[in-house]
Design an enzyme around this catalytic site. Structure first.
Site, PDB file in Angstrom:
ATOM      1  N   ASP A 117      61.090  63.484  58.045  1.00  0.00           N
ATOM      2  CA  ASP A 117      59.646  63.496  58.331  1.00  0.00           C
ATOM      3  C   ASP A 117      59.112  64.925  58.414  1.00  0.00           C
ATOM      4  O   ASP A 117      59.837  65.840  58.816  1.00  0.00           O
ATOM      5  CB  ASP A 117      59.386  62.755  59.648  1.00  0.00           C
ATOM      6  CG  ASP A 117      57.935  62.301  59.761  1.00  0.00           C
ATOM      7  OD1 ASP A 117      57.197  62.386  58.760  1.00  0.00           O
ATOM      8  OD2 ASP A 117      57.548  61.860  60.856  1.00  0.00           O
TER       9      ASP A 117
ATOM     10  N   ASN B 137      54.653  52.902  53.998  1.00  0.00           N
ATOM     11  CA  ASN B 137      54.165  54.076  53.257  1.00  0.00           C
ATOM     12  C   ASN B 137      53.295  53.723  52.036  1.00  0.00           C
ATOM     13  O   ASN B 137      52.629  54.597  51.468  1.00  0.00           O
ATOM     14  CB  ASN B 137      55.324  54.979  52.822  1.00  0.00           C
ATOM     15  CG  ASN B 137      55.971  55.751  53.950  1.00  0.00           C
ATOM     16  OD1 ASN B 137      57.175  56.010  53.953  1.00  0.00           O
ATOM     17  ND2 ASN B 137      55.174  56.150  54.960  1.00  0.00           N
TER      18      ASN B 137
HETATM   19  C1  IPE Z   1      58.857  57.542  58.400  1.00  0.00           C
HETATM   20  O1  IPE Z   1      57.923  58.569  58.368  1.00  0.00           O
HETATM   21  C2  IPE Z   1      59.170  57.087  57.022  1.00  0.00           C
HETATM   22  C3  IPE Z   1      59.914  58.042  56.205  1.00  0.00           C
HETATM   23  C4  IPE Z   1      60.355  59.202  56.577  1.00  0.00           C
HETATM   24  C5  IPE Z   1      60.165  57.628  54.859  1.00  0.00           C
HETATM   25  P1  IPE Z   1      56.354  58.274  58.512  1.00  0.00           P
HETATM   26  O2  IPE Z   1      55.673  59.585  58.466  1.00  0.00           O
HETATM   27  O3  IPE Z   1      55.932  57.246  57.543  1.00  0.00           O
HETATM   28  O4  IPE Z   1      56.298  57.618  59.978  1.00  0.00           O
HETATM   29  P2  IPE Z   1      55.127  57.546  61.020  1.00  0.00           P
HETATM   30  O5  IPE Z   1      53.920  57.014  60.292  1.00  0.00           O
HETATM   31  O6  IPE Z   1      54.887  58.928  61.521  1.00  0.00           O
HETATM   32  O7  IPE Z   1      55.631  56.641  62.102  1.00  0.00           O
HETATM   33  C1  IPE Z   2      58.012  62.286  55.214  1.00  0.00           C
HETATM   34  O1  IPE Z   2      57.059  63.257  55.362  1.00  0.00           O
HETATM   35  C2  IPE Z   2      58.122  61.766  53.813  1.00  0.00           C
HETATM   36  C3  IPE Z   2      57.677  60.378  53.631  1.00  0.00           C
HETATM   37  C4  IPE Z   2      57.286  59.570  54.564  1.00  0.00           C
HETATM   38  C5  IPE Z   2      57.692  59.873  52.280  1.00  0.00           C
HETATM   39  P1  IPE Z   2      55.545  62.882  55.611  1.00  0.00           P
HETATM   40  O2  IPE Z   2      54.862  62.726  54.290  1.00  0.00           O
HETATM   41  O3  IPE Z   2      55.436  61.699  56.516  1.00  0.00           O
HETATM   42  O4  IPE Z   2      55.017  64.179  56.335  1.00  0.00           O
HETATM   43  P2  IPE Z   2      53.998  64.271  57.541  1.00  0.00           P
HETATM   44  O5  IPE Z   2      54.487  63.371  58.624  1.00  0.00           O
HETATM   45  O6  IPE Z   2      52.669  63.829  56.996  1.00  0.00           O
HETATM   46  O7  IPE Z   2      54.012  65.706  57.933  1.00  0.00           O
HETATM   47 MG    MG Z   3      55.331  61.519  58.516  1.00  0.00          MG
END
Ligand code: IPE
Ligand code: IPE
Ligand code: MG
Length: 249
Positions: free
Chosen positions: A29, A77
């Site tokens: 994340d 997602n």
């Molecule tokens: C969790 O991250 C999913 C992945 C890393 C693929 P998200 O960014 O989607 O999670 P939330 O929304 O902060 O809980």
């Molecule tokens: C994790 O990084 C990757 C996926 C969930 C695909 P994020 O895209 O959630 O990054 P933040 O949380 O917006 O920084």
């Molecule tokens: Mg995220």
């Protein structure tokens, strides 16, 4: 010299090779925030995140960690912009193609878990090819969760078991934890010992809900693209200080 011997030589001296997690899970994340901090589009964060993952996989091999499972795309997602979703699907497809030769050379055994039937067909095919090409490999078991949701996984397992009961193949009373585990995508893997979540978020976000029952959870403020060998080393040191009790006194 076997690759195992080589790997243990490279393990940092302050890590105890007998106390390493066998299976590490990671919620990757913070890609978006990493990019935002630098004034880049979110996509750049995902690209750099993929580089960090490549390095972590190699590090697992070098340090003798047998299984790595990472969360790449959750069932939630899909709620992101079409541009981001499309970018991620193309990135995954390119990675499975471009990294395949390296995975074969490094003996990585790839598994991809989640609701794969609903992925773009070209990505589905790339996954299928990469899984087939690595299926007999004996090195790190590398599992990527794409279009994965822990609740969905458990519901699907219940449906499969209920069908068996309906067909008279098993009795309801025979359903136990072992049987349910065997119907999850991770049936062949031990449960993760360590869950790493980057970017400081203290939640599981629907990842491996069943399998993480007794995982040690490590949260770091480091954003995923910055999660390098040094950061992993720190996570492992922290893990080795934990006292895993499994409910005992
Ligand atoms: C969790 O991250 C999913 C992945 C890393 C693929 P998200 O960014 O989607 O999670 P939330 O929304 O902060 O809980
Ligand atoms: C994790 O990084 C990757 C996926 C969930 C695909 P994020 O895209 O959630 O990054 P933040 O949380 O917006 O920084
Ligand atoms: Mg995220």
């Amino acid at each position: 010299m076997t690759s195992k011997t080589t790997s243990l030589i490279e393990l940092p001296a302050d890590l105890d090779c007998t106390q390493l997690p066998q299976h590490v899970a990671a919620i990757m994340d913070g890609n978006g925030r990493w990019a935002k901090q630098r004034g880049f589009p979110r996509m750049m964060g995902h690209k750099r995140g993929a580089d960090a993952l490549r390095d972590l996989l190699r590090c697992c091999k070098d340090w003798g960690i047998g299984a790595l499972t990472v969360y790449a795309f959750s069932t939630e997602n899909w709620g992101r912009s079409m541009e981001e979703v499309d970018f991620l699907m193309t990135l995954f497809e390119n990675l499975f193609q471009l990294e395949l030769a390296e995975m074969v050379a490094e003996e990585v055994k790839l598994e991809v878990v989640g609701d794969l039937a609903n992925l773009p067909p070209s990505l589905y095919d790339a996954i299928d090819r990469a899984k087939t090409a690595t299926q007999d490999n004996q090195g790190v078991r590398f599992t990527v969760a794409i279009n994965y949701g822990g609740r969905q996984e458990i519901v699907r397992a219940c449906q499969a078991i209920a069908t068996q009961v309906q067909q008279g193949l098993i009795k309801a009373i025979e359903i136990d934890e072992h049987l349910l585990s065997k119907h999850l995508h991770t049936a062949d893997l031990p449960d993760p010992d360590l869950l790493i979540r980057t970017s400081g978020e203290m939640r599981i976000s629907n990842f491996l809900l069943w399998q993480l029952a007794y995982a040690e959870i490590y949260v770091t403020d480091t954003l995923w693209p910055d999660f390098d060998r040094r950061a992993f080393h720190k996570a492992l040191l922290n893990y080795q200080q934990r006292h895993r009790r499994f409910g005992k006194a």
